[in-house]
Design a protein around this motif. Structure first.
Motif, PDB file in Angstrom:
ATOM      1  N   PHE A 194       0.841  -1.189   0.000  1.00  0.00           N
ATOM      2  CA  PHE A 194       0.000   0.000   0.000  1.00  0.00           C
ATOM      3  C   PHE A 194       0.889   1.257   0.000  1.00  0.00           C
ATOM      4  O   PHE A 194       2.040   1.205   0.452  1.00  0.00           O
ATOM      5  N   PRO A 195       0.356   2.365  -0.488  1.00  0.00           N
ATOM      6  CA  PRO A 195       1.164   3.589  -0.591  1.00  0.00           C
ATOM      7  C   PRO A 195       1.795   4.028   0.719  1.00  0.00           C
ATOM      8  O   PRO A 195       2.885   4.614   0.710  1.00  0.00           O
ATOM      9  N   ALA A 196       1.132   3.782   1.847  1.00  0.00           N
ATOM     10  CA  ALA A 196       1.715   4.206   3.123  1.00  0.00           C
ATOM     11  C   ALA A 196       3.093   3.579   3.346  1.00  0.00           C
ATOM     12  O   ALA A 196       3.945   4.146   4.014  1.00  0.00           O
ATOM     13  N   VAL A 197       3.306   2.408   2.747  1.00  0.00           N
ATOM     14  CA  VAL A 197       4.601   1.726   2.882  1.00  0.00           C
ATOM     15  C   VAL A 197       5.477   1.970   1.654  1.00  0.00           C
ATOM     16  O   VAL A 197       6.668   2.264   1.769  1.00  0.00           O
ATOM     17  N   SER A 198       4.890   1.850   0.473  1.00  0.00           N
ATOM     18  CA  SER A 198       5.642   2.025  -0.767  1.00  0.00           C
ATOM     19  C   SER A 198       4.757   2.747  -1.773  1.00  0.00           C
ATOM     20  O   SER A 198       3.984   2.118  -2.494  1.00  0.00           O
ATOM     21  N   GLY A 199       4.894   4.053  -1.810  1.00  0.00           N
ATOM     22  CA  GLY A 199       4.054   4.851  -2.705  1.00  0.00           C
ATOM     23  C   GLY A 199       4.870   5.567  -3.748  1.00  0.00           C
ATOM     24  O   GLY A 199       5.484   4.931  -4.611  1.00  0.00           O
ATOM     25  N   LEU A 200       4.904   6.907  -3.665  1.00  0.00           N
ATOM     26  CA  LEU A 200       5.630   7.703  -4.647  1.00  0.00           C
ATOM     27  C   LEU A 200       7.128   7.376  -4.585  1.00  0.00           C
ATOM     28  O   LEU A 200       7.745   7.467  -3.524  1.00  0.00           O
ATOM     29  N   TYR A 201       7.703   7.007  -5.712  1.00  0.00           N
ATOM     30  CA  TYR A 201       9.107   6.618  -5.807  1.00  0.00           C
ATOM     31  C   TYR A 201       9.463   5.556  -4.758  1.00  0.00           C
ATOM     32  O   TYR A 201      10.550   5.575  -4.162  1.00  0.00           O
ATOM     33  N   ALA A 202       8.511   4.655  -4.515  1.00  0.00           N
ATOM     34  CA  ALA A 202       8.695   3.540  -3.571  1.00  0.00           C
ATOM     35  C   ALA A 202       8.947   4.011  -2.134  1.00  0.00           C
ATOM     36  O   ALA A 202       9.534   3.283  -1.333  1.00  0.00           O
ATOM     37  N   CYS A 203       8.520   5.220  -1.840  1.00  0.00           N
ATOM     38  CA  CYS A 203       8.688   5.764  -0.488  1.00  0.00           C
ATOM     39  C   CYS A 203       7.330   5.850   0.219  1.00  0.00           C
ATOM     40  O   CYS A 203       6.281   5.873  -0.439  1.00  0.00           O
ATOM     41  N   PRO A 204       7.307   5.905   1.540  1.00  0.00           N
ATOM     42  CA  PRO A 204       6.037   6.044   2.270  1.00  0.00           C
ATOM     43  C   PRO A 204       5.267   7.276   1.802  1.00  0.00           C
ATOM     44  O   PRO A 204       5.832   8.376   1.744  1.00  0.00           O
ATOM     45  N   THR A 205       3.998   7.081   1.491  1.00  0.00           N
ATOM     46  CA  THR A 205       3.198   8.159   0.908  1.00  0.00           C
ATOM     47  C   THR A 205       1.778   8.111   1.463  1.00  0.00           C
ATOM     48  O   THR A 205       1.176   7.041   1.548  1.00  0.00           O
ATOM     49  N   VAL A 206       1.271   9.280   1.823  1.00  0.00           N
ATOM     50  CA  VAL A 206      -0.124   9.394   2.244  1.00  0.00           C
ATOM     51  C   VAL A 206      -0.874  10.213   1.209  1.00  0.00           C
ATOM     52  O   VAL A 206      -0.436  11.300   0.832  1.00  0.00           O
ATOM     53  N   VAL A 207      -1.998   9.671   0.748  1.00  0.00           N
ATOM     54  CA  VAL A 207      -2.861  10.384  -0.195  1.00  0.00           C
ATOM     55  C   VAL A 207      -4.156  10.722   0.531  1.00  0.00           C
ATOM     56  O   VAL A 207      -4.880   9.823   0.969  1.00  0.00           O
ATOM     57  N   ASN A 208      -4.418  12.017   0.690  1.00  0.00           N
ATOM     58  CA  ASN A 208      -5.648  12.474   1.350  1.00  0.00           C
ATOM     59  C   ASN A 208      -6.441  13.375   0.410  1.00  0.00           C
ATOM     60  O   ASN A 208      -5.881  14.120  -0.393  1.00  0.00           O
ATOM     61  N   ASN A 209      -7.761  13.312   0.543  1.00  0.00           N
ATOM     62  CA  ASN A 209      -8.649  14.159  -0.241  1.00  0.00           C
ATOM     63  C   ASN A 209      -8.565  15.621   0.224  1.00  0.00           C
ATOM     64  O   ASN A 209      -8.274  15.909   1.392  1.00  0.00           O
ATOM     65  N   THR A 210      -8.861  16.547  -0.677  1.00  0.00           N
ATOM     66  CA  THR A 210      -8.783  17.980  -0.371  1.00  0.00           C
ATOM     67  C   THR A 210      -9.681  18.369   0.804  1.00  0.00           C
ATOM     68  O   THR A 210      -9.265  19.098   1.715  1.00  0.00           O
ATOM     69  N   GLU A 211     -10.912  17.898   0.791  1.00  0.00           N
ATOM     70  CA  GLU A 211     -11.840  18.241   1.880  1.00  0.00           C
ATOM     71  C   GLU A 211     -11.343  17.700   3.210  1.00  0.00           C
ATOM     72  O   GLU A 211     -11.478  18.360   4.255  1.00  0.00           O
ATOM     73  N   THR A 212     -10.778  16.504   3.194  1.00  0.00           N
ATOM     74  CA  THR A 212     -10.234  15.911   4.419  1.00  0.00           C
ATOM     75  C   THR A 212      -9.167  16.827   5.020  1.00  0.00           C
ATOM     76  O   THR A 212      -9.195  17.146   6.214  1.00  0.00           O
ATOM     77  N   LEU A 213      -8.228  17.249   4.190  1.00  0.00           N
ATOM     78  CA  LEU A 213      -7.130  18.085   4.670  1.00  0.00           C
ATOM     79  C   LEU A 213      -7.628  19.451   5.120  1.00  0.00           C
ATOM     80  O   LEU A 213      -7.108  20.029   6.084  1.00  0.00           O
ATOM     81  N   ALA A 214      -8.651  19.975   4.447  1.00  0.00           N
ATOM     82  CA  ALA A 214      -9.167  21.299   4.797  1.00  0.00           C
ATOM     83  C   ALA A 214      -9.849  21.318   6.165  1.00  0.00           C
ATOM     84  O   ALA A 214     -10.046  22.393   6.746  1.00  0.00           O
ATOM     85  N   ALA A 215     -10.208  20.150   6.678  1.00  0.00           N
ATOM     86  CA  ALA A 215     -10.839  20.085   8.004  1.00  0.00           C
ATOM     87  C   ALA A 215      -9.809  20.169   9.128  1.00  0.00           C
ATOM     88  O   ALA A 215     -10.161  20.433  10.286  1.00  0.00           O
ATOM     89  N   LEU A 216      -8.528  19.963   8.827  1.00  0.00           N
ATOM     90  CA  LEU A 216      -7.507  19.876   9.866  1.00  0.00           C
ATOM     91  C   LEU A 216      -7.281  21.182  10.640  1.00  0.00           C
ATOM     92  O   LEU A 216      -7.112  21.144  11.870  1.00  0.00           O
ATOM     93  N   PRO A 217      -7.234  22.355   9.974  1.00  0.00           N
ATOM     94  CA  PRO A 217      -7.013  23.579  10.764  1.00  0.00           C
ATOM     95  C   PRO A 217      -8.052  23.748  11.876  1.00  0.00           C
ATOM     96  O   PRO A 217      -7.698  24.144  12.997  1.00  0.00           O
ATOM     97  N   TYR A 218      -9.316  23.460  11.607  1.00  0.00           N
ATOM     98  CA  TYR A 218     -10.342  23.590  12.654  1.00  0.00           C
ATOM     99  C   TYR A 218     -10.073  22.602  13.790  1.00  0.00           C
ATOM    100  O   TYR A 218     -10.167  22.964  14.971  1.00  0.00           O
ATOM    101  N   ILE A 219      -9.758  21.353  13.428  1.00  0.00           N
ATOM    102  CA  ILE A 219      -9.553  20.326  14.451  1.00  0.00           C
ATOM    103  C   ILE A 219      -8.371  20.675  15.354  1.00  0.00           C
ATOM    104  O   ILE A 219      -8.454  20.566  16.585  1.00  0.00           O
ATOM    105  N   ILE A 220      -7.276  21.106  14.751  1.00  0.00           N
ATOM    106  CA  ILE A 220      -6.089  21.422  15.557  1.00  0.00           C
ATOM    107  C   ILE A 220      -6.298  22.696  16.369  1.00  0.00           C
ATOM    108  O   ILE A 220      -5.893  22.794  17.522  1.00  0.00           O
ATOM    109  N   GLN A 221      -6.962  23.672  15.795  1.00  0.00           N
ATOM    110  CA  GLN A 221      -7.161  24.940  16.499  1.00  0.00           C
ATOM    111  C   GLN A 221      -8.173  24.823  17.636  1.00  0.00           C
ATOM    112  O   GLN A 221      -8.028  25.435  18.686  1.00  0.00           O
ATOM    113  N   ASN A 222      -9.210  24.006  17.422  1.00  0.00           N
ATOM    114  CA  ASN A 222     -10.315  23.937  18.391  1.00  0.00           C
ATOM    115  C   ASN A 222     -10.373  22.631  19.177  1.00  0.00           C
ATOM    116  O   ASN A 222     -11.108  22.554  20.159  1.00  0.00           O
TER     117      ASN A 222
END
Length: 443
Positions: A194-222
């Motif tokens: 799976f990409p988390a182990v071997s993704g981009l250029y065979a390196c650990p890679t996380v692929v997240n959706n735009t909406e998922t990532l956009a929720a992070l500032p609220y979660i960390i701030q609040n």
């Protein structure tokens, strides 16, 4: 109802897309806070928030991050999946156009938590304006020293780039996206690894959706508990739904997960167009099962409720169909899309998609045969579960669910076709039946 807004709270401000506008409303405060915390504490906070991936699968985001191996000596990559190509799905486009710095700040938080120093926006090829908005925002962030070396005066370095796809739907699948980023044809890889182990250029890679990532500032701030005030226990937070079809007010709406589906149509979407009766809903993008109007009572917009009703929340591409909809034609429209978008790597998908479209088209044009429903079921069985990626399953879902939920419409067209009388053509000499032209198609 507006006190629940997390992702779209500020999009109506004219200057929100600019760095000055974003910061005037508290922008980039969350990443400043995140940089003072330990990476593992950030991951724990995201796990506690219950945030699930908004690209369609709904997998817990913090758990996904936890799959990245530690101390491999390889770089770790973060990829923002903005290859939004599912019919009926256009929610990420709104975020990129109206609040690009929110998307960037979310990526910065995720990258820091993962220990990544290089991240990329992979944006749908047709999204020219959203790409320009993200590029412009990145330029502002770099100019201010928010990206690059020692961001916000810390010892943390981060580079973010944009990459436009070539308009292939399959590149929304994470391994096809990675292949595309590497400069190869956008075709999925066999998993595992799976990409988390071997993704981009065979390196650990996380692929997240735009909406998922956009929720992070609220979660960390609040905090995680503030996020959990919205939604349900198993589906916390809010969700963007891109509503289209036969409604009075198509658009993107942010509602708490667990919001009643019928209320969503009436209050947010303005009801069914022209006062007509509701016939069906595709709740999560074109690849999820359709639901009849009589199946929607009590259904709520969250992962569990939609699944219990027999469909999926998916990407939130919410398509409404009124009583005038020809369901065979609607099915054919979707099958044409999937046939066109098959990447061709797997034979069952490449060849099967064309056969499925051909048979549905035959039924829709009044040329159907008695055995066509069974033939469709047989062909789809050879596709589902026999391909490298889930595209094969996605392409058969519409036809199977449409036939299951609206069999009378398929059968009616077939019955008319097979019962069409044979027309006898007399010879020019009037000597009786010399030839017979068969205009009806026999079953």
């Amino acid at each position: 109802m507006s006190d629940h807004l997390i992702l779209t709270k500020n999009i109506h401000h004219a200057n929100q897309a600019s760095l000055a506008g974003y910061e005037s409303r508290g922008g980039y405060a969350a990443i400043r806070k995140a940089l003072q915390l330990k990476a593992e504490d950030l991951i724990t906070e995201v796990k506690n928030s219950g945030l699930r991936g908004r690209g369609g699968a709904g997998f817990p985001t913090g758990t996904k991050w936890g799959f990245v191996p530690k101390n491999t000596g390889k770089p770790i990559y973060l990829l923002n999946n903005a290859d939004e190509s599912e019919p009926g799905t256009f929610k990420d486009r709104l975020l990129m156009e109206r609040d690009p710095h929110l998307c960037i700040e979310g990526m910065m938080i995720a990258a820091f938590a993962l220990g990544s120093h290089w991240a990329a926006f992979y944006i749908r090829g047709e999204y020219a304006y959203p790409t320009r908005q993200i590029d412009r925002a990145l330029e502002e962030a770099y100019a201010k020293g928010y990206l690059g070396k020692n961001i916000f005066g810390s010892s943390y370095d981060l580079e973010i780039v944009t990459h436009r796809g070539a308009g292939a739907y399959i590149c929304g699948e994470e391994t096809a996206l990675i292949e595309s980023l590497e400069g190869n044809k956008g075709q999925p890889r066999i998993k595992p690894p799976f990409p988390a182990v071997s993704g981009l250029y065979a390196c650990p890679t996380v692929v997240n959706n735009t909406e998922t990532l956009a929720a992070l500032p609220y979660i960390i701030q609040n905090g995680a508990q503030a996020y959990r005030k919205f939604g349900t226990e198993k589906s916390p937070g809010t969700k963007l739904f891109s509503a289209s079809g036969h409604i009075n007010k198509p658009g993107v709406y942010e509602v708490p997960l667990g919001y009643p589906l019928l209320e969503f149509i009436e209050k947010e979407c303005g009801g069914v167009r022209g006062g007509k009766k509701l016939k069906a809903v595709i709740p999560g993008g074109s690849s999820v099962p359709v639901l009849r109007a009589d199946e929607l009572a009590g259904v709520k917009l969250d992962y569990e409720s939609i699944a219990a009703a027999g469909s999926m929340l998916g990407s939130g591409g919410f398509i409404v169909l009124d009583e005038t909809t020809d369901m065979v034609d609607a099915c054919l429209n979707l099958q044409h899309f999937y046939t066109h978008e098959s990447c061709g790597q797997c034979t069952p998908c490449r060849e099967g998609a064309r056969w499925v479209e051909k048979i549905v088209k035959r039924i829709g044009s009044g040329q159907g045969k008695t055995g066509d429903p069974l033939l469709l079921e047989d062909v789809t069985r050879q596709i589902a579960g026999h391909t490298i990626c889930p595209f094969g399953d996605a392409l058969v879902t519409p036809v199977l669910s449409f036939m299951k939920k609206f069999p009378e419409e398929f059968n009616s067209k077939i019955e008319k076709a097979v019962s069409r009388p044979l027309l006898k053509v007399l010879s020019p000499q009037g000597e009786g039946e010399e030839t017979a032209a068969e205009f009806g198609v026999q079953g």
